[in-house]
Write an enzyme that holds these catalytic residues in place. Structure first.
Site, PDB file in Angstrom:
ATOM      1  N   SER A 142       0.795  -1.225  -0.023  1.00 47.91           N
ATOM      2  CA  SER A 142      -0.019  -0.198  -0.057  1.00 47.91           C
ATOM      3  C   SER A 142       0.953   1.260  -0.110  1.00 47.91           C
ATOM      4  O   SER A 142       2.178   1.277   0.422  1.00 47.91           O
ATOM      5  CB  SER A 142      -0.783  -0.100   1.309  1.00 47.91           C
ATOM      6  OG  SER A 142      -1.359   1.202   1.358  1.00 47.91           O
ATOM      7  N   TYR A 156      -2.803  -0.866  10.017  1.00 49.45           N
ATOM      8  CA  TYR A 156      -3.109  -1.104   8.696  1.00 49.45           C
ATOM      9  C   TYR A 156      -1.587  -0.429   7.991  1.00 49.45           C
ATOM     10  O   TYR A 156      -1.112  -1.392   7.322  1.00 49.45           O
ATOM     11  CB  TYR A 156      -4.138  -0.366   8.020  1.00 49.45           C
ATOM     12  CG  TYR A 156      -4.228  -0.508   6.447  1.00 49.45           C
ATOM     13  CD1 TYR A 156      -4.672  -1.756   5.817  1.00 49.45           C
ATOM     14  CD2 TYR A 156      -3.723   0.442   5.433  1.00 49.45           C
ATOM     15  CE1 TYR A 156      -4.584  -2.090   4.459  1.00 49.45           C
ATOM     16  CE2 TYR A 156      -3.603   0.126   4.179  1.00 49.45           C
ATOM     17  CZ  TYR A 156      -4.048  -0.993   3.695  1.00 49.45           C
ATOM     18  OH  TYR A 156      -4.088  -1.284   2.292  1.00 49.45           O
TER      19      TYR A 156
END
Length: 250
Positions: A142, A156
């Site tokens: 990401s 995350y």
């Protein structure tokens, strides 16, 4: 560019995984697709084989937190297709919560899926590639791997930073064996995971994002920010943004 005919994608029943499956099917590639939601997976496989009769699509139910099952399913796919030429580690979770608010369960699950389970998939793929003497490993990390983030993104972002570091080490380890390794860092792309973002000028349409992901993975770079615009220039900016401003991205 090496032709990778047999491609395994985890988390393929929806979102980025489904989008990439559609893109590679249109390119005439054989697919090994796995996910927890069997009905959606089988429906996708039927749709892809009907639209592209020349390809083979095989499926398995897989919860990537069942690590032994990860290794077994990857081997089953290799046996069924004859080889695995590319593995895309895509299955992930984005349900983190603010630290200290009594939701360690959500943060733990995010860390376990995005880091530990992803590491298991990398191990399974790397073992197969070592035996074959070739292959391409692409791991969907990401953009948030770049910096620590506050709020609900803390776990995350940490999980993605961790797996990106794991991917970098894997690349160094496997390079001398002729195995390519790519750290893929998507920005905001329409998916179930990003439903919570709402209206955002940086949010790419699902089809646009899937095409960009497939194109980037096909090029097999060491790292790819996807879509390139605006995430490549933003990656440079993000490295120097004051920590106080990171909340705007969270």
């Amino acid at each position: 560019m090496v032709l990778r005919q047999n491609i395994l994608i985890t988390g393929a029943s929806s979102g980025l995984g489904e989008g990439m499956a559609r893109q590679f099917a249109a390119r005439g590639r054989n697919l090994a697709l796995c996910a927890r939601r069997t009905e959606r997976l089988e429906k996708l496989a039927a749709e892809l084989t009907a639209a592209h009769p020349g390809i083979k699509v095989v499926t398995r139910t897989l919860d990537v937190t069942d690590h032994d099952r990860v290794f077994a399913v990857f081997e089953e796919f290799r046996a069924e297709l004859g080889s695995l030429d590319r593995v895309i580690v895509n299955a992930g979770l984005g349900k983190g919560q603010r630290v200290g608010t009594g939701r360690f369960d959500a943060n733990r699950q995010t860390l376990e899926v995005n880091f530990v389970a992803a590491a298991a998939q990398i191990e399974a793929a790397a073992g197969i590639f070592r035996e074959q003497g070739a292959g391409h490993l692409a791991v969907i990390s990401s953009f948030s791997a770049l910096r620590p983030f506050p709020g609900k993104l803390t776990a995350y972002a940490a999980s993605k930073a961790g797996i990106s570091a794991f991917v970098d080490g894997t690349r160094i380890e496997l390079k001398r064996r002729g195995i390519a390794v790519t750290d893929v860092r998507p920005g905001y792309i329409e998916s179930e995971m990003n439903d919570r973002i709402g209206r955002n000028p940086l949010l790419a349409k699902a089809d646009t994002g899937a095409r960009a992901l497939a194109k980037a993975i096909e090029a097999e770079p060491r790292r790819a920010y996807v879509p390139a615009w605006p995430w490549v220039p933003l990656s440079a900016v993000m490295r120097v943004v004051p920590a106080a401003l990171l909340r705007k991205f969270a």
